[in-house]
Scaffold this motif. Sequence first.
Motif, PDB file in Angstrom:
ATOM      1  N   VAL A   2       0.880  -1.263   0.030  1.00  0.00           N
ATOM      2  CA  VAL A   2      -0.252  -0.016  -0.105  1.00  0.00           C
ATOM      3  C   VAL A   2       0.877   1.168  -0.097  1.00  0.00           C
ATOM      4  CG1 VAL A   2      -1.562   1.400   1.440  1.00  0.00           C
ATOM      5  CG2 VAL A   2      -2.072  -1.131   1.182  1.00  0.00           C
ATOM      6  N   ILE A   3       1.739   1.243   0.661  1.00  0.00           N
ATOM      7  CA  ILE A   3       2.803   2.608   0.993  1.00  0.00           C
ATOM      8  C   ILE A   3       3.539   2.714  -0.269  1.00  0.00           C
ATOM      9  CG2 ILE A   3       4.648   3.605   2.143  1.00  0.00           C
ATOM     10  CD1 ILE A   3       3.924   2.015   4.641  1.00  0.00           C
ATOM     11  N   ALA A  38       3.460  11.468  -0.588  1.00  0.00           N
ATOM     12  CA  ALA A  38       3.693  10.760   0.775  1.00  0.00           C
ATOM     13  C   ALA A  38       2.613  10.945   1.631  1.00  0.00           C
ATOM     14  CB  ALA A  38       4.813  11.526   1.555  1.00  0.00           C
ATOM     15  N   PHE A  39       1.757  11.934   1.326  1.00  0.00           N
ATOM     16  CA  PHE A  39       0.608  12.106   2.078  1.00  0.00           C
ATOM     17  C   PHE A  39      -0.565  11.101   1.783  1.00  0.00           C
ATOM     18  CE2 PHE A  39      -3.761  13.742   2.822  1.00  0.00           C
ATOM     19  CZ  PHE A  39      -3.745  14.293   4.111  1.00  0.00           C
ATOM     20  N   GLY A  77      -1.034  10.668   7.105  1.00  0.00           N
ATOM     21  CA  GLY A  77      -0.793  11.422   5.932  1.00  0.00           C
ATOM     22  C   GLY A  77       0.252  12.541   6.004  1.00  0.00           C
ATOM     23  N   LEU A  78      -0.371  13.325   7.222  1.00  0.00           N
ATOM     24  CA  LEU A  78       0.605  14.691   7.474  1.00  0.00           C
ATOM     25  C   LEU A  78       1.854  14.111   7.905  1.00  0.00           C
ATOM     26  CD1 LEU A  78       0.753  17.444   7.856  1.00  0.00           C
ATOM     27  CD2 LEU A  78      -0.535  17.416  10.013  1.00  0.00           C
ATOM     28  N   PHE A 107       3.682  11.191   7.367  1.00  0.00           N
ATOM     29  CA  PHE A 107       4.299  10.875   6.209  1.00  0.00           C
ATOM     30  C   PHE A 107       4.865  11.863   5.509  1.00  0.00           C
ATOM     31  CE2 PHE A 107       3.902   6.062   5.239  1.00  0.00           C
ATOM     32  CZ  PHE A 107       3.682   5.838   6.523  1.00  0.00           C
ATOM     33  N   ALA A 108       3.978  13.143   4.938  1.00  0.00           N
ATOM     34  CA  ALA A 108       4.435  14.106   4.318  1.00  0.00           C
ATOM     35  C   ALA A 108       5.367  15.006   4.770  1.00  0.00           C
ATOM     36  CB  ALA A 108       3.116  14.930   4.003  1.00  0.00           C
ATOM     37  N   ILE A 109       5.446  15.187   6.184  1.00  0.00           N
ATOM     38  CA  ILE A 109       6.553  15.770   6.823  1.00  0.00           C
ATOM     39  C   ILE A 109       7.913  15.038   6.764  1.00  0.00           C
ATOM     40  CG2 ILE A 109       7.266  17.112   9.253  1.00  0.00           C
ATOM     41  CD1 ILE A 109       4.404  17.364   9.761  1.00  0.00           C
ATOM     42  N   PHE A 110       7.841  13.810   7.052  1.00  0.00           N
ATOM     43  CA  PHE A 110       9.073  13.098   6.804  1.00  0.00           C
ATOM     44  C   PHE A 110       9.399  13.181   5.438  1.00  0.00           C
ATOM     45  CE2 PHE A 110      11.172   9.032   6.118  1.00  0.00           C
ATOM     46  CZ  PHE A 110      12.165   9.032   7.251  1.00  0.00           C
TER      47      PHE A 110
END
Length: 257
Positions: free
Chosen positions: A103-104, A131-132, A157-158, A160-163
């Motif tokens: 999925v990721i 990423a989100f 999602g947030l 993941f997006a920051i990372f």
Amino acid sequence: MSLVQLPQKAIKDVQFKLKELENGYKSWLAKQPLPVEAAIVTATTAINGAAIGAFLGVMTQDLTSSLPTPPPQSSLNPDAVAPFQQVQAVAGGPLVQARNFAVITGVNAGISCVMKRLRGKEDLQSSVVAAFGSGAAFSLVSGMGGANPAVNAFTSGLLFAIFQGCSFKIGEMWQSTQRPTADDVYYARTRGMLDKLGLQNYTKNFKRGLLTDSTLPLLTDRQVVKSFALRDVRIPPGPRLLILDHIQRDPELKKSR
């Protein structure tokens, strides 16, 4: 050609063929309609991710078997069950890890593909959006979080997006330090020759002695000139012989004389 060089040549030939196949596949894929390209990229990447996840799941075994299970009365309380669901989502066996990684990686690759086709480039914005999406999809599929799936998906999602955004910027900063300097244009053929011979570590020796591309044809001249020129820049006898042999056999260098 020595026996030591034969395996190296075979490996380089295989690598060249694989690179040709990869470039041909990418060229064909780029000509497909956007939905087709996105579907293929998502599916192939998800399969690769699932294989990696399954392998990791086998290596780490199923950690949930050693963890306590929620009491029966907690089945009516979502907040009580949530911590156990979070553990199962990230510490499951091969099937769980295969699902998570599929999925990721699949969602991330699919969104990245669409963003690149629409915007014509890969940048921080595209990376963060992908990423989100992958983080939100992972949250929904795995059941991580509390009783509100929408909030959990947004939060995951947030994160993941920051990372991903931080990783992207760090990668950009590192690449900026690896960019070729202005004088590298004078060593393009030299660098290609050394890479082909597996002697790329000696590029700095050529630069130290100012042996630019224009001096390579001169190394086909008198034996004394050849020997002293490469010896003065501290290139050992073995690599020196390989370099001189390559220059002697290169028809382009002979024409440059």
